[in-house]
Scaffold this active site. Structure first.
Site, short mmCIF file in Angstrom:
data_model
loop_
_atom_site.label_atom_id
_atom_site.label_comp_id
_atom_site.label_asym_id
_atom_site.label_seq_id
_atom_site.Cartn_x
_atom_site.Cartn_y
_atom_site.Cartn_z
N LEU A 62 -13.13 21.57 -20.66
CA LEU A 62 -13.55 20.98 -21.93
C LEU A 62 -14.93 20.34 -21.84
CD1 LEU A 62 -10.20 19.23 -22.92
CD2 LEU A 62 -11.10 21.40 -23.81
N GLY A 63 -15.30 19.90 -20.65
CA GLY A 63 -16.58 19.22 -20.49
C GLY A 63 -16.62 18.53 -19.14
N GLY A 65 -18.19 14.72 -17.16
CA GLY A 65 -18.90 13.44 -17.19
C GLY A 65 -19.16 12.97 -15.78
N GLY A 66 -19.56 11.70 -15.63
CA GLY A 66 -19.86 11.16 -14.32
C GLY A 66 -18.64 11.12 -13.42
N GLY A 68 -16.13 13.33 -13.52
CA GLY A 68 -15.84 14.70 -13.12
C GLY A 68 -15.48 15.55 -14.31
N PRO A 69 -15.02 16.79 -14.09
CA PRO A 69 -14.69 17.70 -15.19
C PRO A 69 -13.38 17.33 -15.89
CG PRO A 69 -14.19 18.73 -13.09
CD PRO A 69 -14.85 17.43 -12.77
N ASP A 181 -18.64 0.69 -22.18
CA ASP A 181 -19.29 2.00 -22.28
C ASP A 181 -18.89 2.68 -23.59
OD1 ASP A 181 -21.04 3.97 -21.43
OD2 ASP A 181 -19.54 5.03 -20.24
#
Length: 373
Positions: A62-63, A65-66, A68-69, A181
């Site tokens: 799906l995507g 980030g920092g 992980g996947p 965040d």
């Protein structure tokens, strides 16, 4: 292993054995494949997650980030899940995963993403969430075509939902949680476009009468961080309020705060909204794709509330309980003061360029911090 240590596992999630130097494989083997006895989060075996995600197939990704996947998966009973897998190269991932497990298991609200469980087996660490079919807000809001799916009522409902989720975190949950965040990519949308605040890896909890803390390690995302946090490392509920205000202005305008450019000035989105507020021209901030199909009074009130949230001084910003009340009622609003990070950018801009993310400072300030995800 003593009964006391075993009880520690059941009370505080088996993931926390990492802090005590105990072998994770051994601990995982102590529990059933379905649930950790008396724990607040279910345990998922690695084999279950592998089957659900088709061995972390690229087609299910799906995507990333920092941390992980993230993968979509389907359990044996047909239930759809999202799996956040710790990357082998993530330097802070294990700490963030521990933090998220500790916090999210204690939180329950319709505007927070629901964590279904976790997996800690071998060198694999994962969190399992409910699957959000409409993905994250940023993927729709900042896409020229997809943003048309967000009419004004949907946008207003999303703003309200985020506000209520934050109110719960700040005031009504068992812990007072500072998210730290909050941004468009951390707002997930379910099948009915109901917003869910996600990603609590950087969140902090306050106890007792504590209202503020300071850190030397500033983490977060440029464009959403409050001035006192970005510069001095001070964070509080008012830091989240600032981030929420940025989100409000982004949702109304369809523009990112970071990288926002107009030909007639070098202001960021906050500065542009502030200028329109002083000119009594808030209509000009509204995303053109809405085609005037909105309640102008409601739009102007929403922008005004957003500007109250991004005021430079934390003391001037409203609490989230006040924000929810102001959004839902026609009460008189106080005058907004100048937003934080308002200074006009002193940069040379090529207005013919397609680069929407210039690397120059947006605030005539040099700030060093650990970049968030």
């Amino acid at each position: 292993m003593s009964q006391g240590v075993i009880q520690m596992f059941t009370n505080y999630q088996c993931l926390f054995v990492l802090d005590f130097g105990i072998d994770v494989d051994y601990v995982v083997g102590m529990f059933s494949a379905t649930h950790v006895k008396d724990a607040e989060l279910p345990f998922f075996s690695l084999s279950t997650v592998l089957k659900a995600t088709d061995n972390f197939s690229d087609k299910n990704k799906l995507g990333e980030g920092g941390f992980g996947p993230v993968y979509m998966g389907v359990l044996k009973d047909g239930h759809e899940i999202a799996v956040k897998r710790l990357s082998k190269t993530s330097t802070q991932g294990v700490n963030e995963l521990r933090n998220e497990v500790a916090l999210i298991s204690k939180l329950q609200h319709r505007n927070l993403v629901r964590t279904l469980g976790f997996c800690a087996q071998g060198d694999e660490y994962m969190l399992v969430y409910e699957y959000m079919p409409n993905y994250s807000l940023d993927l729709t809001l900042f896409d020229q075509e997809k943003s048309r799916l967000l009419d004004w009522q949907k946008r207003f409902n999303i703003i309200n939902g985020i506000a209520k989720g934050l109110l719960y975190l700040h005031q009504d949950s068992r812990l007072r949680i500072i998210h730290r965040d909050l941004k468009a990519s951390n707002i997930l949308l379910d099948a009915d476009m109901i917003p869910k605040i996600s990603d609590f890896g950087l969140a902090r909890s306050f106890g007792g009468n504590q209202t503020e803390a300071q850190t030397r390690r500033v983490v977060g995302t440029y464009g959403y961080m409050s001035p006192e946090y970005a510069i001095d490392g001070l964070f509080s509920v008012k830091s989240d309020v600032f981030s929420f205000g940025v989100l409000v202005l982004e949702i109304v305008s369809g523009n990112r705060n970071r990288g926002f450019l107009l030909k007639d000035h070098n202001l960021n989105l906050l500065g542009h909204a502030w200028s329109l507020y002083k000119e009594d021209s808030l209509r000009k901030l509204v995303d053109p794709c809405l085609d005037e199909a909105f309640d102008l009074g409601q739009v102007e009130r929403t922008i005004h509330v957003g500007l109250l949230c991004v005021q430079n001084s934390p003391d001037d910003r409203p609490s989230m309980s006040s924000v929810v009340f102001m959004l839902g009622n026609g009460v008189a609003l106080p005058q907004a003061k100048q937003p934080g990070f308002f200074s006009e950018r002193n940069i040379a801009i090529d207005h013919n360029s397609n680069d929407s993310n210039p690397t120059a400072s947006h605030n005539q300030l040099t700030i060093t911090w650990t970049q968030g995800r």
